[in-house]
Design an enzyme around this catalytic site. Sequence first.
Site: not given
Ligand code: GDP
Length: 149
Positions: A11, A51, A59, A87, A93, A104, A114, A117, A128
């Site tokens: 990212k 997304y 968010f 992962r 996350t 991370r 973070n 992805h 994807e």
């Molecule tokens: P990942 O698969 O670990 O990247 O997580 P997700 O697919 O659940 O979410 C996609 C992205 O959205 C994450 O990498 C974060 O950058 C963001 N995100 C997810 N959950 C939250 C949250 O609760 N708050 C905020 N601010 N960002 C979030």
Amino acid sequence: MTIERTLSIIKPDAVAKNVIGQIYSRFENAGLKIIAANMAYLSRSDAEKFYVIHKNQPFFKDLIEFMILGPLMIQVLEGDDAIAKNRRLMGATDPKKAETGTIRADFAVSIDANAIHGSDSQETAATEIAFFFPEINVYSQRNVSSGTF
Ligand code: GDP
């Protein structure tokens, strides 16, 4: 042994921190091969498409703004159990909850910024990868062992 492919995105925060190489080393040291790669900016509309599953999350807006801040390094990783392995390398996350030694934990500061992805299932990996790379630009190393050279 299940050889899988997964989509990985370094990212904008991690690209700006100049740690692409350090992150690539983690993939390689874990036995994941980089079989497609491209540095690119995401347009707002592509970020929203990518997304879309999070469209109704509180968010979502912050996530989109963040993903278009700067260039991304986008790659396809191939290897045994690639989706889960990647992962595990990424960590939780929220970097504050990520295990020590994960990408991370080591390179990210917040749940917004973070660092990385990674696809979370075989279905999302296929979707994807196709979103970013036509099949012709994915160079499988399945039949090339390191002993060849
Ligand atoms: P990942 O698969 O670990 O990247 O997580 P997700 O697919 O659940 O979410 C996609 C992205 O959205 C994450 O990498 C974060 O950058 C963001 N995100 C997810 N959950 C939250 C949250 O609760 N708050 C905020 N601010 N960002 C979030």
